[in-house]
Design a protein around this motif. Structure first.
Motif, PDB file in Angstrom:
ATOM      1  N   PRO A 148      37.381  42.959  42.964  1.00 40.04           N
ATOM      2  CA  PRO A 148      36.108  43.352  42.358  1.00 40.04           C
ATOM      3  C   PRO A 148      35.216  44.070  43.361  1.00 40.04           C
ATOM      4  N   VAL A 156      30.011  39.274  38.810  1.00 37.17           N
ATOM      5  CA  VAL A 156      31.470  39.287  38.683  1.00 37.17           C
ATOM      6  C   VAL A 156      31.970  37.860  38.469  1.00 37.17           C
ATOM      7  N   LYS A 158      35.631  35.714  37.959  1.00 40.18           N
ATOM      8  CA  LYS A 158      37.082  35.718  37.949  1.00 40.18           C
ATOM      9  C   LYS A 158      37.575  35.022  36.690  1.00 40.18           C
ATOM     10  N   TYR A 269      39.127  40.198  36.368  1.00 40.34           N
ATOM     11  CA  TYR A 269      37.703  39.909  36.508  1.00 40.34           C
ATOM     12  C   TYR A 269      36.935  40.490  35.328  1.00 40.34           C
TER      13      TYR A 269
END
Length: 303
Positions: A148, A156, A158, A269
């Motif tokens: 990312p 962001v 995951k 992501y």
């Protein structure tokens, strides 16, 4: 003049790259947006933007102030949502960008179930393997399978590890032999992602460290499904994610090799601009995808 409206105008100018584009986004005239930003600069007694006839860019002070503005406006949005209780009934459009193969194979069926659960939503899905700027191109949510970006303007999350394997058709191995070490790949036709000049290095790992090999082959592509099809036809060895080839490995049409030298891990992501982080639609989709994929995604059950 409304201070929050001035903050919104400044943020929109930075994100849009100019006054005209910001005016269109805010449904205001260009002069009105310019006055809002000038009022903010006069009030702060600093220059926030560099203005030329061709483009508008934030000053060093403007960049720092932008990050603070985004957080302030996000907090304001949270307060507005709390008062209106809009989070109970998510409505409106949700613009999503995702990679082509993952989007068609896995995201599309997930989104149809998501829409059945929240029928007042409208989703606009754009599939592309091109790395895009979510803020510049106006996406609410972006999915990426890679490392990312580090950006203060993006949040962001995951979702799941995207395991990759080195594999080829049994017919290829019968004809050319089976590589037992990463170095052996130099003597094989390898189908790789990207461009011949820049993306033909594979890094595999083992107990004694990383092994980076420059591979060569008859085909490279920026789409994994193209490489999978070539591998199935016996054209070479491919390094592909299991969300593409899990079923092929289970059926035996592709065979995994170099299991003692796994590729570097990558992950899926979900990313969205900071000013979307309190959006009910974005939060619901993020949690839905996390639950859908789980710690071990369903496609890895085939491996």
């Amino acid at each position: 003049m409304d201070k929050f409206e001035s903050l919104r105008a400044f943020v929109q100018v930075v994100e849009s790259g100019g006054f005209a584009a910001a005016a269109r986004q805010m449904d205001l005239s260009r002069s009105a947006v310019n006055k809002l930003v000038m009022h903010l600069e006069d009030d702060l007694k600093v220059q926030l933007l560099h203005r030329t006839t061709r483009k508008v860019t934030p000053t060093a002070t403007g960049i720092a102030f932008y990050d603070r503005c985004v957080a302030i406006l996000a907090d304001l949005k949270e307060a507005e949502l709390a008062v209106s209780q809009m989070q109970q009934e998510p409505k409106g459009r949700l613009r999503i960008n995702a990679p082509m193969s993952f989007g068609t194979l896995h995201l599309a069926p997930a989104l149809t179930d998501f829409l059945l659960q929240y029928p007042d939503l409208q989703i606009e899905l754009t599939l592309s393997d091109r790395f895009i700027d979510p803020i510049e191109e106006g996406f609410d949510v972006t999915l990426r399978i890679a490392q990312p970006p580090e950006a203060a303007s993006l949040i962001v999350h995951k979702l799941v590890v995207a395991h990759r394997v080195v594999c080829a058709a049994p017919s290829y191995f019968e004809k050319y032999g089976i590589p037992t070490t990463p170095t052996d790949l130099k003597d094989h036709s390898c189908l790789h992602y990207g461009h011949f000049a820049t993306s033909n290095q594979w890094t595999l790992t083992s107990a004694d460290g990383h092994h980076t090999v420059t591979v060569q082959g008859v085909l490279c592509s920026n789409n994994g499904e193209v490489l999978r099809e070539a591998a199935l036809k016996g054209l070479g060895i491919a390094l592909l994610p299991t969300f593409l080839v899990g079923g092929d490995l289970q059926q035996g049409t592709l065979r995994q090799v170099l299991m003692d030298y796994p590729p570097r891990q990558i992950s899926a992501y979900v990313m969205y601009p900071v000013n979307r982080h309190l959006s009910t639609k974005v939060q619901l989709l993020t949690e839905f995808l996390k639950a859908r994929l789980g710690d071990r995604p369903y496609w890895d059950d085939a491996v």
